[in-house]
Design a protein around this motif. Structure first.
Motif, PDB file in Angstrom:
ATOM      1  N   GLY A 276      33.843  49.870  44.888  1.00 41.12           N
ATOM      2  CA  GLY A 276      33.629  49.711  43.430  1.00 41.12           C
ATOM      3  C   GLY A 276      34.946  49.565  42.329  1.00 41.12           C
ATOM      4  O   GLY A 276      34.942  48.837  41.454  1.00 41.12           O
ATOM      5  N   PHE A 277      35.801  50.453  42.740  1.00 44.44           N
ATOM      6  CA  PHE A 277      36.999  50.372  41.895  1.00 44.44           C
ATOM      7  C   PHE A 277      37.839  48.957  42.154  1.00 44.44           C
ATOM      8  O   PHE A 277      38.122  48.467  41.249  1.00 44.44           O
ATOM      9  CB  PHE A 277      38.006  51.699  42.485  1.00 44.44           C
ATOM     10  CG  PHE A 277      39.211  51.539  41.996  1.00 44.44           C
ATOM     11  CD1 PHE A 277      39.582  51.856  40.649  1.00 44.44           C
ATOM     12  CD2 PHE A 277      40.470  50.877  42.640  1.00 44.44           C
ATOM     13  CE1 PHE A 277      40.715  51.891  39.756  1.00 44.44           C
ATOM     14  CE2 PHE A 277      41.771  50.937  41.833  1.00 44.44           C
ATOM     15  CZ  PHE A 277      41.959  51.522  40.800  1.00 44.44           C
ATOM     16  N   ILE A 278      37.768  48.580  43.355  1.00 45.39           N
ATOM     17  CA  ILE A 278      38.539  47.159  43.520  1.00 45.39           C
ATOM     18  C   ILE A 278      37.941  46.027  42.976  1.00 45.39           C
ATOM     19  O   ILE A 278      38.420  45.323  42.229  1.00 45.39           O
ATOM     20  CB  ILE A 278      38.508  47.117  45.135  1.00 45.39           C
ATOM     21  CG1 ILE A 278      39.450  48.007  45.658  1.00 45.39           C
ATOM     22  CG2 ILE A 278      39.098  45.374  45.398  1.00 45.39           C
ATOM     23  CD1 ILE A 278      39.588  47.861  47.225  1.00 45.39           C
ATOM     24  N   GLN A 279      36.360  46.235  42.838  1.00 45.48           N
ATOM     25  CA  GLN A 279      35.521  45.124  42.370  1.00 45.48           C
ATOM     26  C   GLN A 279      35.950  45.266  40.782  1.00 45.48           C
ATOM     27  O   GLN A 279      35.883  44.163  39.921  1.00 45.48           O
ATOM     28  CB  GLN A 279      34.130  45.250  42.416  1.00 45.48           C
ATOM     29  CG  GLN A 279      33.835  44.867  43.901  1.00 45.48           C
ATOM     30  CD  GLN A 279      32.392  45.392  44.347  1.00 45.48           C
ATOM     31  OE1 GLN A 279      31.731  46.238  43.536  1.00 45.48           O
ATOM     32  NE2 GLN A 279      31.929  44.724  45.374  1.00 45.48           N
ATOM     33  N   ARG A 280      36.098  46.371  40.058  1.00 43.74           N
ATOM     34  CA  ARG A 280      36.256  46.573  38.648  1.00 43.74           C
ATOM     35  C   ARG A 280      37.548  45.944  38.401  1.00 43.74           C
ATOM     36  O   ARG A 280      37.840  45.643  37.183  1.00 43.74           O
ATOM     37  CB  ARG A 280      36.095  48.146  38.035  1.00 43.74           C
ATOM     38  CG  ARG A 280      34.559  48.570  38.161  1.00 43.74           C
ATOM     39  CD  ARG A 280      34.284  49.724  37.581  1.00 43.74           C
ATOM     40  NE  ARG A 280      35.387  50.891  38.394  1.00 43.74           N
ATOM     41  CZ  ARG A 280      34.870  51.565  39.192  1.00 43.74           C
ATOM     42  NH1 ARG A 280      33.520  51.479  39.658  1.00 43.74           N
ATOM     43  NH2 ARG A 280      35.622  52.670  39.579  1.00 43.74           N
ATOM     44  N   THR A 281      38.618  46.404  38.944  1.00 41.71           N
ATOM     45  CA  THR A 281      40.080  46.146  38.842  1.00 41.71           C
ATOM     46  C   THR A 281      40.440  44.741  39.385  1.00 41.71           C
ATOM     47  O   THR A 281      41.042  43.931  38.654  1.00 41.71           O
ATOM     48  CB  THR A 281      40.878  47.206  39.535  1.00 41.71           C
ATOM     49  OG1 THR A 281      40.749  47.227  40.993  1.00 41.71           O
ATOM     50  CG2 THR A 281      40.688  48.497  38.768  1.00 41.71           C
ATOM     51  N   LEU A 282      40.134  44.224  40.604  1.00 41.94           N
ATOM     52  CA  LEU A 282      40.626  42.978  41.029  1.00 41.94           C
ATOM     53  C   LEU A 282      39.395  42.143  41.380  1.00 41.94           C
ATOM     54  O   LEU A 282      39.613  40.900  41.409  1.00 41.94           O
ATOM     55  CB  LEU A 282      41.105  43.360  42.480  1.00 41.94           C
ATOM     56  CG  LEU A 282      42.359  44.126  42.438  1.00 41.94           C
ATOM     57  CD1 LEU A 282      42.732  44.328  44.253  1.00 41.94           C
ATOM     58  CD2 LEU A 282      43.493  43.689  41.820  1.00 41.94           C
ATOM     59  N   HIS A 283      38.374  42.409  40.788  1.00 39.62           N
ATOM     60  CA  HIS A 283      37.061  41.443  40.656  1.00 39.62           C
ATOM     61  C   HIS A 283      36.948  40.776  42.216  1.00 39.62           C
ATOM     62  O   HIS A 283      36.689  39.488  42.082  1.00 39.62           O
ATOM     63  CB  HIS A 283      37.233  40.468  39.608  1.00 39.62           C
ATOM     64  CG  HIS A 283      37.640  41.067  38.481  1.00 39.62           C
ATOM     65  ND1 HIS A 283      36.688  41.897  37.737  1.00 39.62           N
ATOM     66  CD2 HIS A 283      38.722  41.061  37.848  1.00 39.62           C
ATOM     67  CE1 HIS A 283      37.196  42.007  36.566  1.00 39.62           C
ATOM     68  NE2 HIS A 283      38.328  41.873  36.365  1.00 39.62           N
ATOM     69  N   THR A 284      37.099  41.666  43.266  1.00 44.11           N
ATOM     70  CA  THR A 284      36.851  41.116  44.536  1.00 44.11           C
ATOM     71  C   THR A 284      36.262  42.224  45.316  1.00 44.11           C
ATOM     72  O   THR A 284      36.490  43.654  45.024  1.00 44.11           O
ATOM     73  CB  THR A 284      38.057  40.559  45.081  1.00 44.11           C
ATOM     74  OG1 THR A 284      37.791  39.855  46.495  1.00 44.11           O
ATOM     75  CG2 THR A 284      39.167  41.458  45.670  1.00 44.11           C
TER      76      THR A 284
ATOM     77  N   LEU B 268      37.510  43.129  52.456  1.00 47.80           N
ATOM     78  CA  LEU B 268      38.707  43.626  52.768  1.00 47.80           C
ATOM     79  C   LEU B 268      38.831  44.522  54.143  1.00 47.80           C
ATOM     80  O   LEU B 268      39.850  44.551  54.603  1.00 47.80           O
ATOM     81  CB  LEU B 268      39.340  44.589  51.744  1.00 47.80           C
ATOM     82  CG  LEU B 268      39.362  43.766  50.346  1.00 47.80           C
ATOM     83  CD1 LEU B 268      39.854  45.009  49.176  1.00 47.80           C
ATOM     84  CD2 LEU B 268      40.398  42.542  50.317  1.00 47.80           C
ATOM     85  N   TYR B 269      37.750  45.097  54.417  1.00 49.92           N
ATOM     86  CA  TYR B 269      37.840  45.734  55.803  1.00 49.92           C
ATOM     87  C   TYR B 269      37.661  44.814  56.982  1.00 49.92           C
ATOM     88  O   TYR B 269      37.218  43.560  56.483  1.00 49.92           O
ATOM     89  CB  TYR B 269      36.663  46.817  55.821  1.00 49.92           C
ATOM     90  CG  TYR B 269      36.733  48.042  54.762  1.00 49.92           C
ATOM     91  CD1 TYR B 269      38.005  48.429  54.593  1.00 49.92           C
ATOM     92  CD2 TYR B 269      35.799  48.406  53.966  1.00 49.92           C
ATOM     93  CE1 TYR B 269      38.254  49.466  53.551  1.00 49.92           C
ATOM     94  CE2 TYR B 269      35.768  49.492  53.112  1.00 49.92           C
ATOM     95  CZ  TYR B 269      37.255  50.075  53.083  1.00 49.92           C
ATOM     96  OH  TYR B 269      37.442  51.022  51.916  1.00 49.92           O
ATOM     97  N   GLY B 270      37.359  45.251  58.170  1.00 47.77           N
ATOM     98  CA  GLY B 270      36.989  44.469  59.200  1.00 47.77           C
ATOM     99  C   GLY B 270      37.499  44.621  60.357  1.00 47.77           C
ATOM    100  O   GLY B 270      38.504  45.402  60.541  1.00 47.77           O
ATOM    101  N   VAL B 271      37.526  44.016  61.444  1.00 43.67           N
ATOM    102  CA  VAL B 271      38.153  44.256  62.984  1.00 43.67           C
ATOM    103  C   VAL B 271      39.710  43.993  62.807  1.00 43.67           C
ATOM    104  O   VAL B 271      40.373  45.242  63.248  1.00 43.67           O
ATOM    105  CB  VAL B 271      37.398  43.434  63.782  1.00 43.67           C
ATOM    106  CG1 VAL B 271      38.213  43.312  65.329  1.00 43.67           C
ATOM    107  CG2 VAL B 271      36.119  43.550  64.038  1.00 43.67           C
TER     108      VAL B 271
END
Length: 415
Positions: free
Chosen positions: A205-213, A129-132
């Motif tokens: 970690g929160f995004i992975q737990r909630t959105l699985h990505t 989700l991050y990046g240039v």
């Protein structure tokens, strides 16, 4: 995306001669073009194990020429914000409409970034989700809204100073949960134990737990993380303040000559470089954390580069000479569609990496099409810094072609 031919100086398809109307500061486009070309160059070495030091990022604290590329681009984004807003205001656009336009454009850049990150397999499980481009989108949004609220140089620089000091306080004095206080319990700017890295791990970690990505570029941290976007906004605002200063030498209401403006850019640039180096003693220059000293140092370098371009092109009219037009034209072509160039570079690279050949490479694994081209064409007699750099230069030329086609057709893409 829509084509807007009015967003750049006129281009004559049958010629490389470059001229600028009186209200166009051509040096900004040249600086943008140099920056995006260098960004492609340093991102696409033929062999990551054989790269000249100045063509790769500093491992942690410190800097190389490569570390100056992204902040220079954000600096130019800040300048472009002012020029674009003022142009639209003069055409009768309301501030409400401009705010909506700014938000819509930021969202579009972010969506394009996500599509690039997903391409070609569209695996949402490990989407970065991050990046240039996401950082450009966020800085553009925040700085654009601030510039809609005020266009006073002193105010913009004051906001920048507050952001830089606040970031220093956060990184220097705020305890990092589970690790302790920087300089007391843990080293200042420890790669994995700093506040920015801790926050990014928590968010992801929160995004992975909630959105699985979601994933971080370096596993435990990300060089374009959320907290370090605070000083990146300051970089953009310094560019905006520079554009406001530039206006004082342009048009009928000019209060100083262009030569005086160029000299002031040089002096302010040297001041920024010096200030960054002094602050580096207590808050090290670090691109991956976008430290406050790094912001001042990089902005100073950008100002020096702008001074050189402004003096050569907008004052001395070097671009109107036969030699000057040939040397200036490639950077204008790149700068006229900078995001297109970056997107094309990313898409071609990811496509070639996704194609696997039957040839076995030096590591004992099948070569991708990207690596096959490098090892069979550029490094058939062994990989060196020279062959790696030659591959990168050739790739810059490949990415130049789509921009050149758009330039000839007078198509200038705005996201």
């Amino acid at each position: 995306m829509a084509s807007q031919p009015a967003t750049i100086a006129a281009a004559t398809p049958a010629s490389t001669t470059v001229t600028a109307p009186s209200n166009r500061v051509l040096s900004i486009d040249v600086l943008r073009g140099i920056t995006i070309a260098f960004m492609i160059l340093v991102n696409d070495a033929g062999d990551g194990h054989h790269t000249y030091t100045q063509l790769e990022h500093a491992a942690w604290n410190g800097w190389t020429l490569t570390d100056l590329v992204f902040p220079t681009f954000l600096f130019v984004v800040g300048m472009s914000i002012i020029l674009s807003l003022n142009s639209r205001l003069q055409r009768g656009a309301s501030r409400r409409d401009l705010a909506i336009h700014t938000f819509r454009r930021a969202v579009t850049i972010f969506v394009v970034a996500m599509l690039i990150n997903l391409f070609p397999r569209f695996d949402f499980t490990h989407l970065r989700l991050y990046g240039v481009l996401p950082r450009i989108a966020l800085c553009y949004l925040v700085a654009g809204l601030i510039c809609l609220a005020t266009q006073r140089i002193r105010t913009l620089l004051s906001i920048s100073a507050v952001l830089l000091i606040a970031y220093w306080v956060l990184m220097r004095y705020v305890p990092v949960p589970g690790f302790g206080v920087p300089t007391h319990d843990i080293p200042l700017l420890d790669p994995d134990k700093n506040l920015a890295a801790w926050l990014d791990r928590g968010i992801m970690g929160f995004i992975q737990r909630t959105l699985h990505t979601g994933r971080l570029y370096e596993g435990t941290r990300d060089p374009e993380g959320l907290l370090s976007t605070i000083p990146a906004v300051a970089t953009t605002l310094i560019g905006a303040a520079t554009a406001l200063w530039l206006r004082m030498a342009e048009g009928k209401s000019a209060v100083m000559t262009r030569a005086q403006c160029a000299i002031s850019f040089l002096l302010f640039g040297l001041l920024g470089i010096g200030s960054g180096l002094v602050w580096n003693i207590w808050f090290p220059i670090n691109k991956k954390l976008w430290t406050s000293s790094y912001v001042l140092f990089a902005a100073g370098c950008a100002l020096v580069g702008l001074a050189a371009c402004y003096w050569a092109i907008d004052i001395r009219r070097f671009n109107e000479t036969k030699l000057g037009s040939k040397l200036t034209w490639p950077w204008l072509v790149f700068g006229s569609n900078a995001i297109v160039a970056y997107t094309v570079a990313a898409v071609i690279e990811k496509t070639l990496y996704a194609i696997h050949t039957s040839d076995i490479g030096p590591t004992g694994k099948p070569l991708t099409a990207w690596n096959w081209i490098y090892w069979h064409i550029f490094a058939s007699h062994g990989s060196t810094n020279n062959t790696s750099a030659a591959f990168a230069l050739a790739y810059v030329l490949v990415c130049f072609i789509p921009n050149w086609i758009l330039w000839r057709k007078k198509i200038f893409v705005k996201l």
